[in-house]
Design a protein around this motif. Structure first.
Motif, mmCIF file in Angstrom:
data_model
loop_
_atom_site.group_PDB
_atom_site.id
_atom_site.type_symbol
_atom_site.label_atom_id
_atom_site.label_comp_id
_atom_site.label_asym_id
_atom_site.label_seq_id
_atom_site.Cartn_x
_atom_site.Cartn_y
_atom_site.Cartn_z
ATOM 1 N N PRO A 1 0.805 -1.227 0.000
ATOM 2 C CA PRO A 1 0.000 0.000 0.000
ATOM 3 C C PRO A 1 0.837 1.276 0.000
ATOM 4 C CG PRO A 1 -0.054 -1.075 2.145
ATOM 5 C CD PRO A 1 0.628 -2.027 1.210
ATOM 6 N N PRO B 1 0.498 5.616 3.288
ATOM 7 C CA PRO B 1 1.354 4.887 4.226
ATOM 8 C C PRO B 1 1.351 3.393 3.913
ATOM 9 C CG PRO B 1 -0.332 6.200 5.348
ATOM 10 C CD PRO B 1 -0.717 6.116 3.913
ATOM 11 N N GLY B 2 2.327 2.706 4.501
ATOM 12 C CA GLY B 2 2.380 1.250 4.364
ATOM 13 C C GLY B 2 3.672 0.772 3.731
ATOM 14 N N LEU B 3 3.743 -0.551 3.633
ATOM 15 C CA LEU B 3 4.915 -1.222 3.071
ATOM 16 C C LEU B 3 4.963 -0.982 1.559
ATOM 17 C CD1 LEU B 3 7.104 -3.321 4.027
ATOM 18 C CD2 LEU B 3 5.504 -5.108 3.363
ATOM 19 N N VAL C 1 9.036 1.278 4.493
ATOM 20 C CA VAL C 1 7.673 1.420 5.024
ATOM 21 C C VAL C 1 7.383 2.903 5.242
ATOM 22 C CG1 VAL C 1 6.055 0.765 6.853
ATOM 23 C CG2 VAL C 1 7.968 -0.743 6.311
ATOM 24 N N THR C 2 6.372 3.404 4.584
ATOM 25 C CA THR C 2 5.948 4.787 4.835
ATOM 26 C C THR C 2 5.069 4.800 6.076
ATOM 27 O OG1 THR C 2 6.049 5.293 2.485
ATOM 28 C CG2 THR C 2 4.775 6.797 3.862
ATOM 29 N N HIS C 3 5.496 5.550 7.064
ATOM 30 C CA HIS C 3 4.742 5.612 8.331
ATOM 31 C C HIS C 3 3.558 6.566 8.236
ATOM 32 C CE1 HIS C 3 7.967 3.994 11.366
ATOM 33 N NE2 HIS C 3 7.885 3.255 10.279
ATOM 34 N N PRO D 1 -3.222 1.132 6.479
ATOM 35 C CA PRO D 1 -1.804 1.019 6.825
ATOM 36 C C PRO D 1 -1.279 2.323 7.430
ATOM 37 C CG PRO D 1 -2.189 0.662 4.457
ATOM 38 C CD PRO D 1 -3.435 1.263 5.040
ATOM 39 N N GLY D 2 -0.096 2.217 8.028
ATOM 40 C CA GLY D 2 0.578 3.403 8.541
ATOM 41 C C GLY D 2 0.870 3.319 10.022
ATOM 42 N N GLU E 1 -0.479 -7.124 7.992
ATOM 43 C CA GLU E 1 0.876 -7.298 8.533
ATOM 44 C C GLU E 1 1.223 -6.039 9.317
ATOM 45 O OE1 GLU E 1 4.230 -9.308 6.332
ATOM 46 O OE2 GLU E 1 4.958 -7.250 6.324
ATOM 47 N N VAL F 1 3.391 -0.002 13.428
ATOM 48 C CA VAL F 1 3.075 0.437 12.061
ATOM 49 C C VAL F 1 2.347 -0.703 11.354
ATOM 50 C CG1 VAL F 1 3.978 1.296 9.865
ATOM 51 C CG2 VAL F 1 5.198 1.800 11.985
ATOM 52 N N THR F 2 1.182 -0.420 10.818
ATOM 53 C CA THR F 2 0.502 -1.409 9.975
ATOM 54 C C THR F 2 1.107 -1.316 8.584
ATOM 55 O OG1 THR F 2 -1.516 -1.174 11.255
ATOM 56 C CG2 THR F 2 -1.724 -2.179 9.069
ATOM 57 N N ARG F 3 1.654 -2.437 8.106
ATOM 58 C CA ARG F 3 2.348 -2.415 6.812
ATOM 59 C C ARG F 3 1.391 -2.578 5.638
ATOM 60 N NH1 ARG F 3 7.720 -5.971 7.051
ATOM 61 N NH2 ARG F 3 9.053 -4.444 8.026
ATOM 62 N N TRP F 4 0.440 -3.467 5.784
ATOM 63 C CA TRP F 4 -0.581 -3.634 4.742
ATOM 64 C C TRP F 4 -1.810 -4.278 5.357
ATOM 65 C CZ3 TRP F 4 -1.656 -8.791 4.437
ATOM 66 C CH2 TRP F 4 -0.619 -9.718 4.629
ATOM 67 N N ASP G 1 -5.150 -6.534 4.015
ATOM 68 C CA ASP G 1 -5.997 -7.190 3.005
ATOM 69 C C ASP G 1 -7.433 -7.316 3.511
ATOM 70 O OD1 ASP G 1 -4.026 -7.522 1.156
ATOM 71 O OD2 ASP G 1 -3.592 -9.618 1.638
#
Lengths: 320, 357
Positions: free
Chosen positions: A200, A229-231, A295-297, B264-265, B300, B332-335, B337
């Motif tokens: 994301p 944000p996200g991986l 990873v965007t925080h 995420p974030g 994740e 931090v939430t990475r993704w 689903d």
């Protein structure tokens, strides 16, 4: 705070900052004209990028006029790739300006009204570049990648008159032909089977050019906007490349060039040392340096990202 | 996979799987599937046992067995599974509260506060309107799940099966220490009441998350330094969470926060690296919200543990045990689903928080 092993690989772009009032490499004048970016970041391989055979610049332009004043036509002893890009983070196809670019000793004139990439072979005269019109309230951006550890410019005499013609048209590439991601969706199938999939935090819009798109140069580059944000990449950890690479995280507010507007975590080294980037910065990755995940925080304002890799075709080996 | 120093603090909920347990209460309103972790066996001795489960059935949850009591206080929390409608339970429940066997019904997400020794249940699911059902979790402030059943409908065979008989030496301890009251209570229309004596023990859950509003001066002390010095919610925090403190829970030594996360974030933004500590034990539960697979998280998440900021990746339903004084965060939430639930249980009336870096 404890010194980290790879700290030296992350640099603020402001470490290579010049303003209109400053000279560049002793070659005065052209930075004092309005057409040049108010602030320009010039980072060279020798001093800023761990000795890489690579240098780059990044600037935003928000005024009209000649970029280089009276000393308009010039050449470099190395190839360059120029990116003329917009700052409308919702639309990678919008330049928001009209820029005139002259190529060759004949000064063939090309008018750019949408984002474009221009390849400048070693020794080829080019310039002047002139910002004719600006439509976007943010102006537009320009980044150049030089296949050299230093910047060197030879100023040339200009012919009396610019020529018409299309001898160099093949060197001017509309960015839209190289878009790989638009509105968060891939627009081209992946080149090869890979365990990696987009996360994301990855690009909203991204264009990517390879050596075969760039007159066979040993370089591949991308340009994109990110707002989530996200991986960035799912399913993989750290990876390495066989060629040198830089990752540039740039803000999109021309009034605040050091402001990134986002907080980003990146791992460096096989130990996964973690670094946090929240200012306009470059991550310098000599060949073989493990990096990732990213990873965007958080994102307060969409930011721009470009990477420059010194191989015609990117290779990627996942190490964990 | 590399072994990490604090791996022992991260517990997949699956460790509490009890194959066949769902058969014990089949054809009742009880859980289709659940995971019940306790301090004794799973949570490093923390004075807590909690459950997480999915529910679609109708009827009495423990036919003939209720009311019941515990030697510790507990919260019984009923929540919906629609991430966009935090006020929607998707079910209608009837609950008996107190020695008065006072009947209460509700169809909104709610918590029942049961002090130690407080009579509660039968619990009867009257209706389930959400096609995916609803969820329920228990927060019980004791390391060993312990129940004294007072209903008069328990057979001798049932008592024996449920651990009423003494255990042979060396036998594993049962997941629930059950005993049976000498004086049994009969529950039917003639014994229940319909008053308001026990109203205060049942509360509707209303989203009050930090992500949507700033706390008032009165509320601020409940959160400690989480709401000081420019700290604010990040993009990974849900806007639909509800946070209940001891003052909201009949003075229990617990505060909990529940919400379904979709984005995420980073969860909390602020200066520094973002690790903090609490003076009390805490358990953070990452729970899936897909009833067809209780072991699927759908996201994740990275969470830092320890003063070294050891990064742990959570991609299956798990509980993270955070002993008092132990540094943890940022998260931090990475993704994502699939929306996932987060239940934070902290064993103090307030969420006293001190940032350390």
């Amino acid at each position: 705070m404890a010194q980290q092993r790879y700290e030296h690989l992350i640099k603020l772009l402001s470490s290579g900052k010049f303003t209109r009032e400053e000279a560049i490499g002793g070659q005065v004048t052209f930075t004092t004209v309005p057409g040049v970016g108010e602030q320009t970041f010039w980072l060279n391989g020798r001093e800023n990028l761990e000795g890489m055979e690579l240098s780059f610049t990044w600037a935003t332009h928000n005024d009209f006029g000649l970029w280089h004043g009276g000393r308009a036509i010039h050449a470099h002893p190395y190839p360059e790739v120029h990116f003329y890009v917009g700052l409308d983070t919702a639309n990678i196809n919008y330049l928001g300006a009209e820029v005139e670019v002259c190529l060759g000793e004949e000064m063939e004139t090309y008018i750019l009204t949408e984002p474009a990439v221009v390849v400048i072979p070693a020794g080829m005269p080019h310039g002047p570049m002139t910002t004719k019109r600006i439509y976007s309230p943010r102006g537009f951006g320009f980044y150049s990648a030089a296949l050299s550890p230093y910047f060197k410019t030879e100023w040339l005499e200009a012919p009396e008159k610019a020529a018409a013609g299309n001898k160099y048209a093949g060197l001017v590439k509309p960015l839209k032909e190289f878009i790989v991601t638009q509105r968060k969706k891939p627009v081209k199938p992946a080149a090869a089977e890979t365990p990696m999939k987009l996360g994301p935090g990855n690009a909203d819009h991204l264009a990517w050019l390879f050596g075969e798109d760039l007159e066979g140069l040993d370089i591949n580059l991308d340009w994109g906007f990110f707002s989530s944000p996200g991986l960035w990449h799912r399913g993989v950890g750290a990876h390495v490349h066989t060629a040198d690479e830089v990752l540039v995280f740039a803000g999109t507010d021309p009034a605040r060039m050091n402001y990134l507007g986002a907080g980003i975590e990146i791992d460096l080294g096989k130990e996964h040392e973690r670094y946090f980037i929240d200012k306009t910065s470059v991550v310098v990755l000599p060949a073989g340096t493990p990096h990732g995940p990213i990873v965007t925080h958080w994102v307060d304002r969409p930011f721009a990202f470009f990477s420059i890799n010194r191989a015609a075709k990117p290779d990627m080996t996942f190490i964990d | 996979m590399t072994k990490l120093k604090y791996d022992n603090l991260v517990k997949p909920l699956k460790i509490a799987e009890m194959p066949g347990a769902e058969q014990a209460f089949r054809n009742t309103g009880n859980a289709d599937v659940n995971r019940w972790l306790n301090g004794r066996d799973h949570l490093n001795g923390v004075a807590l046992n909690f459950s997480w489960g999915f529910y679609t059935g109708l009827g009495d949850w423990h036919p003939g067995m209720d009311p019941h009591v515990h030697p510790y206080p507990e919260c019984l929390v009923f929540v919906g599974l629609d991430p966009n409608r935090p006020n929607y339970l998707g079910a209608k429940l009837q609950y008996c509260l107190g020695k008065e066997l006072e009947i209460h019904t509700f169809d909104k997400p709610s918590v029942i506060c049961a002090p130690a020794g407080y009579y509660h249940c039968p619990s009867v699911t009257l209706d389930v309107t959400n096609p995916t059902g609803y969820s329920f979790f228990i927060i019980s402030l004791g390391a060993e799940p312990t129940t004294r059943w007072l209903g008069d409908g328990v057979s001798e065979e049932q008592m024996k099966r449920m651990g009423g008989a003494p255990l042979p030496a060396g036998a594993p301890k049962p997941p629930m220490n059950s005993s049976f009251g000498k004086k049994r209570v009969h529950v039917d229309e003639s014994t229940v009441t319909y008053g308001h004596v026990n109203d205060r023990y049942i509360k509707t859950l209303k989203p009050n998350t930090l992500a949507k509003r700033r706390p008032s001066a009165v509320e601020k002390p409940c959160y400690g330094e989480m709401v000081e010095r420019g700290r604010k919610p990040g993009p990974g925090l849900t806007e639909n969470a509800v946070w209940m403190f001891g003052k909201d829970l009949e003075g229990m030594n617990v505060n909990f926060c529940w919400g379904i996360h979709t984005q995420p974030g980073l969860w909390m933004r602020g200066p520094g690296k973002g690790a903090h500590i609490h003076p009390v034990d805490e358990v953070l539960v990452f729970a899936g919200t897909e009833p067809s697979d209780i072991d699927y998280l759908g996201a994740e998440i990275q969470m830092d543990l320890g003063p070294e900021h050891e990064r742990h990746i959570i991609d299956k339903p798990s509980a993270v045990v955070i002993p008092a004084g132990f540094p943890h965060n940022p998260i931090v939430t990475r993704w994502v689903d699939h929306p996932f639930g987060v239940l934070m249980i902290s064993l103090g009336q307030k969420h006293e928080t001190t940032y350390i870096d």
